[in-house]
Design a protein around this motif. Structure first.
Motif, PDB file in Angstrom:
ATOM      1  N   GLU A   1       0.824  -1.215   0.000  1.00 44.21           N
ATOM      2  CA  GLU A   1       0.000   0.000   0.000  1.00 44.21           C
ATOM      3  C   GLU A   1       0.853   1.257   0.000  1.00 44.21           C
ATOM      4  N   LEU A   2       2.026   1.166   0.639  1.00 51.25           N
ATOM      5  CA  LEU A   2       2.905   2.336   0.704  1.00 51.25           C
ATOM      6  C   LEU A   2       3.418   2.696  -0.695  1.00 51.25           C
TER       7      LEU A   2
ATOM      8  N   TRP B   1       1.840   1.964  -3.518  1.00 52.12           N
ATOM      9  CA  TRP B   1       0.689   2.518  -4.238  1.00 52.12           C
ATOM     10  C   TRP B   1       0.476   3.974  -3.849  1.00 52.12           C
ATOM     11  N   GLY B   2       0.575   4.242  -2.531  1.00 53.48           N
ATOM     12  CA  GLY B   2       0.371   5.605  -2.059  1.00 53.48           C
ATOM     13  C   GLY B   2       1.324   6.574  -2.735  1.00 53.48           C
ATOM     14  N   ALA B   3       2.580   6.171  -2.840  1.00 53.20           N
ATOM     15  CA  ALA B   3       3.571   7.056  -3.452  1.00 53.20           C
ATOM     16  C   ALA B   3       3.289   7.226  -4.947  1.00 53.20           C
ATOM     17  N   TYR B   4       3.014   6.104  -5.638  1.00 58.81           N
ATOM     18  CA  TYR B   4       2.699   6.215  -7.071  1.00 58.81           C
ATOM     19  C   TYR B   4       1.417   7.025  -7.262  1.00 58.81           C
TER      20      TYR B   4
ATOM     21  N   VAL C   1      11.768   8.142  -7.147  1.00 59.70           N
ATOM     22  CA  VAL C   1      11.385   8.895  -5.946  1.00 59.70           C
ATOM     23  C   VAL C   1      10.716   7.971  -4.940  1.00 59.70           C
TER      24      VAL C   1
ATOM     25  N   ARG D   1      12.706   7.848  -1.521  1.00 61.80           N
ATOM     26  CA  ARG D   1      12.129   8.728  -0.499  1.00 61.80           C
ATOM     27  C   ARG D   1      11.099   8.026   0.379  1.00 61.80           C
ATOM     28  N   VAL D   2      10.517   6.938  -0.090  1.00 60.05           N
ATOM     29  CA  VAL D   2       9.467   6.288   0.710  1.00 60.05           C
ATOM     30  C   VAL D   2       9.866   4.868   1.109  1.00 60.05           C
TER      31      VAL D   2
ATOM     32  N   ALA E   1      11.541   3.404   4.818  1.00 53.85           N
ATOM     33  CA  ALA E   1      10.673   2.487   5.549  1.00 53.85           C
ATOM     34  C   ALA E   1      11.397   1.186   5.868  1.00 53.85           C
TER      35      ALA E   1
END
Lengths: 285, 289
Positions: free
Chosen positions: A172-173, A175-178, A186, A190-191, A195
């Motif tokens: 999900e993380l 997906w959130g960034a995309y 990035v 960055r994400v 993590a």
């Protein structure tokens, strides 16, 4: 209704608990004994001059292992500088770019095989590749060659822990960034990498601790030197090779130094392991 | 020559809002088509998940996708901002037109598509960063140059979560409750100033109070954004959606599983009160699904 210790299921239960406890004690015994034995034999010589002086010439008294401590730090640093970027980069490729392609599967499999290759093979390999061919400024044995040999040993651990650490990051993380329009680069830098910092850092520190104690790959590559390090393209003293050399010498002073070096090395590796645990705990939210 | 109709189409869609820029609620603006799907078929590997979808999603409206599990409504939603690209083996046939261009044209950059079509997911997924950074991240990578503090506040206000986190902007996004996290994710999507916001069952992990707040947020947002929401909750569709699309799945001969298709697309009122299809009536009256 009441607990009856004479029942066979309760007796078997007790027996099994006892047996498991005994085996667990036996399992930690080696570590305790090694620490105590090394401390007993090597702890006596701990002093300030141990860290600042060179080993004595054969037949002489006193001296220290300052060059070997410095040498171990240099060789391990070289190995880390090579293995960390390559290993983390490889792990990122496996986990983020090619999750299940045939190439990734092949890399994963060979990485697992490499993890099982005996350390002496890595030493012989670098000997043949770098030492015997004198590729670095016509130098044969060198700290650089030693560092490369250790890097070969560190690589599988770093790749594996990076790969596994990145897989633990929830999908999900990503997906959130995309979803907010982040590019893949990035998203990863960055994400995803922040993590997964804890498992990657832990794996890296454990790999470094493992490499710092290796002897076999260094005998063929870094060799040894009774002097202070003279740059990274010359032979260099390391703790593990110093122990190997001095323990079998027919001189009292050298044997004592070998014990002390063992003690210092064990403490250094223990500290690195504690650091890895601390990283794992400190970064947990 | 092939590009000519597209450019003229995009010019037309750009021009239509122009005559009435002041009154944002003028029908000429709101009734224009924001995205359209033309004969879209989406497959996972060789398995067709949803087939032959034709759909025109209106601008500045909330459109709900409803239907039983496995009917492909989430798949269609993810196709709208190329999120399906991230799923290995997923492929799409047909055209998804946004702003006059087929977003599946090989020349289109999916990153750019996702910047203009934001997304909120089923499970709240804040980044493991501070609340402030959660909002600023998207704006920053989109090259936002303005006052970041102001943007963070504005986005959080629009998502109706400002009051709850204005005193802890520097705390982790995880320190919020589930409902607040979801509204933080909505704020994060708004911060990149998209034109469309896709929501994939945004309230399914939340309690009724949080759900109500997010629905209020949606009512606020539809003035400026086109919202497309997938929901399993039919009451939610009635409460928030202007338009509703009902999907269903049916077994096909020779196929291994069910294939989804679009049954009916109309005003929410029509779908729930006088649907044109028997399957829609059965579903909305609770006879199956």
């Amino acid at each position: 209704m009441f607990f009856d210790p004479s029942l066979s299921r309760n007796r078997i239960n007790k027996l099994c608990t006892t047996v498991a406890g005994v085996f667990a004690t036996i399992a930690v015994l080696p570590l305790l004994l090694v620490l105590l034995y090394v401390l007993w034999n090597g702890g006596r010589l701990i002093s300030f001059q141990l860290f600042t002086q060179l080993p004595p010439a054969p037949g002489m008294e006193g001296g220290g292992i300052g060059n070997a401590i410095l040498g171990t730090l240099i060789v391990t640093a070289i190995a880390t500088l090579i293995a960390l970027p390559v290993g983390v980069g490889g792990g990122i490729y496996l986990s983020e770019y090619s999750r299940s392609g045939w190439f990734a599967q092949a890399v994963r499999f060979s990485n697992d095989v490499l993890a099982g290759v005996p350390s002496i093979i890595s030493g012989v390999f670098v000997y043949g590749l770098i030492v015997a061919t004198r590729v670095f400024f016509n130098q044969s044995y060198s700290a650089m060659a030693g560092g490369i040999a250790l890097a070969v040993l560190m690589l599988p651990t770093v790749i594996k822990t990076t790969d596994e650490g990145l897989k633990l990051v929830p999908q999900e993380l990503r997906w959130g960034a995309y979803g907010v329009g982040a590019s893949r680069f990035v998203t990863i830098t960055r994400v995803i990498l922040p993590a997964a910092f804890t498992p990657i850092a832990t794996g890296a520190v454990l790999a470094i601790a493992r490499a710092a104690g290796e002897t076999a790959p260094l005998i063929f590559t870094a060799l040894f030197s009774p002097f202070w390090p003279e740059g990274i393209f010359n032979p260099i003293a390391t703790m593990s090779v110093l122990i190997f050399n001095f323990a079998i010498m027919p001189y009292e002073a050298q044997n004592a130094l070998a014990w002390t070096a063992s003690f210092v090395l064990v403490v250094m590796i223990l500290a690195a392991n504690l650091l890895a645990r601390w990283i794992a705990r400190a970064a947990r939210p | 020559m092939a590009t000519d109709p597209k450019t003229s189409l995009s010019a037309a869609s750009l021009q239509s809002p122009m005559p009435s820029p002041v009154s944002a609620s003028a029908p000429t603006v709101t009734d224009s088509v924001c995205m359209s799907l033309e004969n879209v078929t989406i497959s996972y590997g060789s398995f067709e998940a949803v087939r032959n979808v034709h759909l025109e999603l209106p601008r500045s409206r909330v459109t709900a996708f409803i239907g039983p599990s496995g009917c492909g409504k989430s798949t269609v939603l993810r196709a709208l901002n190329r999120m399906n690209d991230l799923i290995p083996g997923c492929s799409l046939k047909g055209r998804v037109v946004f702003d006059g261009h087929d977003i599946y044209n090989p020349k289109v950059d999916p990153v750019e598509v996702r910047r203009r079509i934001g997304m909120v997911f089923q499970k709240p997924n804040p980044f493991p960063k501070t609340i402030y950074e959660n909002i600023a991240f998207g704006a920053r990578i989109n090259g936002y140059k303005g006052d970041m503090d102001e943007l963070v506040e504005r986005s959080l206000r629009k998502a109706a979560v400002w009051d709850e986190c204005k005193d802890k902007l520097q705390q982790s996004g995880f320190s919020l409750s589930g409902g607040q996290q979801q509204r933080l994710c909505i704020a994060r999507a708004i911060a990149t100033e998209p034109e469309v916001i896709l929501m994939d069952e945004p309230c399914s992990a939340l309690d009724p109070i949080s759900t109500l707040k997010i629905e209020e947020t949606m009512h606020e947002l539809k003035r400026n954004y086109t919202i497309i929401i997938v929901t399993h909750n039919m009451q939610q569709a009635v409460r928030v959606a202007d338009m509703t699309a009902f999907y269903n799945a049916e077994a096909v001969e020779g196929g291994s599983g069910k294939v989804g298709y679009l049954v009916e697309f109309a005003e929410t009122e029509v779908i729930f009160n006088s649907p044109g299809q028997q399957a829609t009536l059965d579903y909305v009256s609770g006879r199956f699904g």
